[in-house]
Design a protein around this motif. Structure first.
Motif, PDB file in Angstrom:
ATOM      1  N   CYS A  17       8.556  -3.476  78.069  1.00 22.96           N
ATOM      2  CA  CYS A  17       9.311  -4.303  79.018  1.00 22.96           C
ATOM      3  C   CYS A  17       9.614  -5.671  78.405  1.00 22.96           C
ATOM      4  CB  CYS A  17       8.526  -4.487  80.322  1.00 22.96           C
ATOM      5  SG  CYS A  17       8.295  -2.992  81.259  1.00 22.96           S
ATOM      6  N   GLY A  18       8.617  -6.253  77.775  1.00 20.92           N
ATOM      7  CA  GLY A  18       8.826  -7.542  77.120  1.00 20.92           C
ATOM      8  C   GLY A  18       9.784  -7.439  75.950  1.00 20.92           C
ATOM      9  N   GLY A  19       9.701  -6.351  75.206  1.00 21.02           N
ATOM     10  CA  GLY A  19      10.620  -6.147  74.094  1.00 21.02           C
ATOM     11  C   GLY A  19      12.055  -5.977  74.557  1.00 21.02           C
ATOM     12  N   LEU A  20      12.254  -5.259  75.647  1.00 21.97           N
ATOM     13  CA  LEU A  20      13.604  -5.096  76.187  1.00 21.97           C
ATOM     14  C   LEU A  20      14.160  -6.417  76.694  1.00 21.97           C
ATOM     15  CD1 LEU A  20      13.120  -1.740  78.094  1.00 21.97           C
ATOM     16  CD2 LEU A  20      14.642  -2.127  76.162  1.00 21.97           C
ATOM     17  N   LEU A  21      13.310  -7.214  77.314  1.00 24.67           N
ATOM     18  CA  LEU A  21      13.750  -8.529  77.784  1.00 24.67           C
ATOM     19  C   LEU A  21      14.128  -9.434  76.616  1.00 24.67           C
ATOM     20  CD1 LEU A  21      14.145 -10.106  80.394  1.00 24.67           C
ATOM     21  CD2 LEU A  21      11.826 -10.947  80.139  1.00 24.67           C
ATOM     22  N   ALA A  22      13.347  -9.392  75.547  1.00 20.26           N
ATOM     23  CA  ALA A  22      13.658 -10.180  74.357  1.00 20.26           C
ATOM     24  C   ALA A  22      14.960  -9.699  73.709  1.00 20.26           C
ATOM     25  CB  ALA A  22      12.507 -10.100  73.364  1.00 20.26           C
ATOM     26  N   LEU A  23      15.186  -8.392  73.693  1.00 24.69           N
ATOM     27  CA  LEU A  23      16.427  -7.854  73.144  1.00 24.69           C
ATOM     28  C   LEU A  23      17.631  -8.329  73.948  1.00 24.69           C
ATOM     29  CD1 LEU A  23      17.802  -5.912  71.123  1.00 24.69           C
ATOM     30  CD2 LEU A  23      17.480  -4.122  72.844  1.00 24.69           C
ATOM     31  N   TYR A  24      17.502  -8.339  75.273  1.00 25.28           N
ATOM     32  CA  TYR A  24      18.592  -8.824  76.122  1.00 25.28           C
ATOM     33  C   TYR A  24      18.860 -10.304  75.873  1.00 25.28           C
ATOM     34  CZ  TYR A  24      21.367  -9.980  80.218  1.00 25.28           C
ATOM     35  OH  TYR A  24      22.357 -10.423  81.044  1.00 25.28           O
ATOM     36  N   ALA A  25      17.794 -11.091  75.740  1.00 29.34           N
ATOM     37  CA  ALA A  25      17.976 -12.521  75.467  1.00 29.34           C
ATOM     38  C   ALA A  25      18.667 -12.730  74.121  1.00 29.34           C
ATOM     39  CB  ALA A  25      16.629 -13.234  75.487  1.00 29.34           C
ATOM     40  N   LEU A  26      18.342 -11.938  73.129  1.00 32.25           N
ATOM     41  CA  LEU A  26      18.988 -12.034  71.824  1.00 32.25           C
ATOM     42  C   LEU A  26      20.465 -11.675  71.925  1.00 32.25           C
ATOM     43  CD1 LEU A  26      18.676 -12.425  68.733  1.00 32.25           C
ATOM     44  CD2 LEU A  26      18.276  -9.954  68.616  1.00 32.25           C
ATOM     45  N   ILE A  27      20.795 -10.639  72.669  1.00 30.63           N
ATOM     46  CA  ILE A  27      22.198 -10.244  72.828  1.00 30.63           C
ATOM     47  C   ILE A  27      22.977 -11.343  73.533  1.00 30.63           C
ATOM     48  CG2 ILE A  27      23.716  -8.626  74.041  1.00 30.63           C
ATOM     49  CD1 ILE A  27      21.651  -6.449  73.398  1.00 30.63           C
ATOM     50  N   VAL A  28      22.391 -11.945  74.564  1.00 30.72           N
ATOM     51  CA  VAL A  28      23.065 -13.033  75.275  1.00 30.72           C
ATOM     52  C   VAL A  28      23.260 -14.235  74.344  1.00 30.72           C
ATOM     53  CG1 VAL A  28      22.787 -14.737  77.121  1.00 30.72           C
ATOM     54  CG2 VAL A  28      22.357 -12.331  77.577  1.00 30.72           C
ATOM     55  N   PHE A  29      22.254 -14.535  73.541  1.00 33.08           N
ATOM     56  CA  PHE A  29      22.354 -15.669  72.622  1.00 33.08           C
ATOM     57  C   PHE A  29      23.444 -15.439  71.575  1.00 33.08           C
ATOM     58  CE2 PHE A  29      21.009 -17.826  68.702  1.00 33.08           C
ATOM     59  CZ  PHE A  29      21.048 -19.141  69.145  1.00 33.08           C
ATOM     60  N   ILE A  30      23.527 -14.225  71.059  1.00 28.19           N
ATOM     61  CA  ILE A  30      24.511 -13.929  70.018  1.00 28.19           C
ATOM     62  C   ILE A  30      25.931 -13.899  70.563  1.00 28.19           C
ATOM     63  CG2 ILE A  30      25.311 -12.071  68.488  1.00 28.19           C
ATOM     64  CD1 ILE A  30      22.403 -11.437  67.918  1.00 28.19           C
ATOM     65  N   SER A  31      26.107 -13.414  71.780  1.00 29.06           N
ATOM     66  CA  SER A  31      27.461 -13.226  72.315  1.00 29.06           C
ATOM     67  C   SER A  31      27.946 -14.408  73.157  1.00 29.06           C
ATOM     68  CB  SER A  31      27.513 -11.941  73.141  1.00 29.06           C
ATOM     69  OG  SER A  31      26.681 -12.059  74.282  1.00 29.06           O
ATOM     70  N   ARG A  32      27.364 -15.572  72.952  1.00 36.12           N
ATOM     71  CA  ARG A  32      27.850 -16.744  73.680  1.00 36.12           C
ATOM     72  C   ARG A  32      29.268 -17.100  73.229  1.00 36.12           C
ATOM     73  NH1 ARG A  32      24.281 -21.344  72.091  1.00 36.12           N
ATOM     74  NH2 ARG A  32      24.406 -20.169  70.166  1.00 36.12           N
ATOM     75  N   PRO A  33      30.128 -17.504  74.163  1.00 40.36           N
ATOM     76  CA  PRO A  33      31.468 -17.918  73.759  1.00 40.36           C
ATOM     77  C   PRO A  33      31.423 -19.279  73.051  1.00 40.36           C
ATOM     78  CG  PRO A  33      31.222 -18.045  76.142  1.00 40.36           C
ATOM     79  CD  PRO A  33      29.966 -17.461  75.604  1.00 40.36           C
ATOM     80  N   GLY A  34      32.277 -19.432  72.073  1.00 40.93           N
ATOM     81  CA  GLY A  34      32.355 -20.679  71.327  1.00 40.93           C
ATOM     82  C   GLY A  34      33.729 -20.852  70.734  1.00 40.93           C
ATOM     83  N   LYS A  35      33.894 -21.900  69.939  1.00 40.22           N
ATOM     84  CA  LYS A  35      35.208 -22.170  69.346  1.00 40.22           C
ATOM     85  C   LYS A  35      35.610 -21.108  68.335  1.00 40.22           C
ATOM     86  CE  LYS A  35      35.002 -27.155  69.839  1.00 40.22           C
ATOM     87  NZ  LYS A  35      35.015 -28.445  69.160  1.00 40.22           N
ATOM     88  N   LEU A  36      34.669 -20.610  67.575  1.00 45.73           N
ATOM     89  CA  LEU A  36      34.978 -19.648  66.523  1.00 45.73           C
ATOM     90  C   LEU A  36      34.679 -18.207  66.905  1.00 45.73           C
ATOM     91  CD1 LEU A  36      33.631 -21.659  63.462  1.00 45.73           C
ATOM     92  CD2 LEU A  36      35.989 -21.468  64.268  1.00 45.73           C
ATOM     93  N   SER A  37      34.251 -17.975  68.127  1.00 47.57           N
ATOM     94  CA  SER A  37      33.920 -16.606  68.527  1.00 47.57           C
ATOM     95  C   SER A  37      35.162 -15.896  69.062  1.00 47.57           C
ATOM     96  CB  SER A  37      32.825 -16.605  69.587  1.00 47.57           C
ATOM     97  OG  SER A  37      33.302 -17.202  70.780  1.00 47.57           O
ATOM     98  N   GLY A  38      35.102 -14.595  69.116  1.00 52.08           N
ATOM     99  CA  GLY A  38      36.245 -13.815  69.560  1.00 52.08           C
ATOM    100  C   GLY A  38      36.135 -13.359  71.004  1.00 52.08           C
ATOM    101  N   ILE A  39      35.254 -13.976  71.791  1.00 55.54           N
ATOM    102  CA  ILE A  39      35.074 -13.567  73.180  1.00 55.54           C
ATOM    103  C   ILE A  39      35.183 -14.805  74.063  1.00 55.54           C
ATOM    104  CG2 ILE A  39      32.564 -13.798  73.114  1.00 55.54           C
ATOM    105  CD1 ILE A  39      32.417 -11.241  74.841  1.00 55.54           C
ATOM    106  N   ASP A  40      35.835 -14.660  75.197  1.00 59.32           N
ATOM    107  CA  ASP A  40      35.932 -15.793  76.110  1.00 59.32           C
ATOM    108  C   ASP A  40      34.818 -15.722  77.153  1.00 59.32           C
ATOM    109  OD1 ASP A  40      36.883 -13.643  77.507  1.00 59.32           O
ATOM    110  OD2 ASP A  40      38.548 -14.707  78.443  1.00 59.32           O
ATOM    111  N   PHE A  41      34.742 -16.730  77.998  1.00 53.98           N
ATOM    112  CA  PHE A  41      33.640 -16.846  78.950  1.00 53.98           C
ATOM    113  C   PHE A  41      33.619 -15.697  79.950  1.00 53.98           C
ATOM    114  CE2 PHE A  41      31.690 -18.623  82.813  1.00 53.98           C
ATOM    115  CZ  PHE A  41      30.453 -18.912  82.285  1.00 53.98           C
ATOM    116  N   THR A  42      34.777 -15.289  80.445  1.00 53.81           N
ATOM    117  CA  THR A  42      34.844 -14.228  81.450  1.00 53.81           C
ATOM    118  C   THR A  42      34.361 -12.895  80.875  1.00 53.81           C
ATOM    119  OG1 THR A  42      36.740 -15.333  82.438  1.00 53.81           O
ATOM    120  CG2 THR A  42      36.367 -13.052  83.069  1.00 53.81           C
ATOM    121  N   ASN A  43      34.820 -12.558  79.689  1.00 54.98           N
ATOM    122  CA  ASN A  43      34.389 -11.301  79.077  1.00 54.98           C
ATOM    123  C   ASN A  43      32.910 -11.333  78.711  1.00 54.98           C
ATOM    124  OD1 ASN A  43      36.856  -9.994  79.262  1.00 54.98           O
ATOM    125  ND2 ASN A  43      37.572 -10.860  77.333  1.00 54.98           N
ATOM    126  N   ALA A  44      32.406 -12.484  78.331  1.00 48.84           N
ATOM    127  CA  ALA A  44      30.984 -12.604  78.022  1.00 48.84           C
ATOM    128  C   ALA A  44      30.148 -12.359  79.272  1.00 48.84           C
ATOM    129  CB  ALA A  44      30.675 -13.972  77.432  1.00 48.84           C
TER     130      ALA A  44
END
Length: 82
Positions: A17-44
């Motif tokens: 359970c803790g590992g899955l939660l950490a994996l989700y937090a990592l995915i959220v951290f990596i897929s944050r929208p930014g100036k150089l990213s290819g995803i906007d806030f709504t899709n994120a």
């Protein structure tokens, strides 16, 4: 199932359970929208909600099975806890 194996399996399921939660937090951290990213806030947000539902379901299943295995390891009089 021997009580020792049931206890280890239950603790492993709760640890997952803790590992899955950490994996989700990592995915959220990596897929944050930014100036150089290819995803906007709504899709994120849509991706986070979709993955959050899946991760939440996996966490709930692991927690339920882990609790039942720990109860089985204590030697309760439940014939079929799973």
């Amino acid at each position: 199932m021997p009580p020792r194996i049931a206890k280890l399996a239950g603790l492993g399921a709760l640890g997952a359970c803790g590992g899955l939660l950490a994996l989700y937090a990592l995915i959220v951290f990596i897929s944050r929208p930014g100036k150089l990213s290819g995803i906007d806030f709504t899709n994120a947000i849509v991706a986070w909600i979709a993955l959050g539902g899946l991760i939440l379901a996996l966490i709930v299943v692991h927690a339920v099975i882990g609790k039942q295995l720990l109860r089985l390891a204590k030697g309760s009089n439940v014939k079929h806890p799973l």
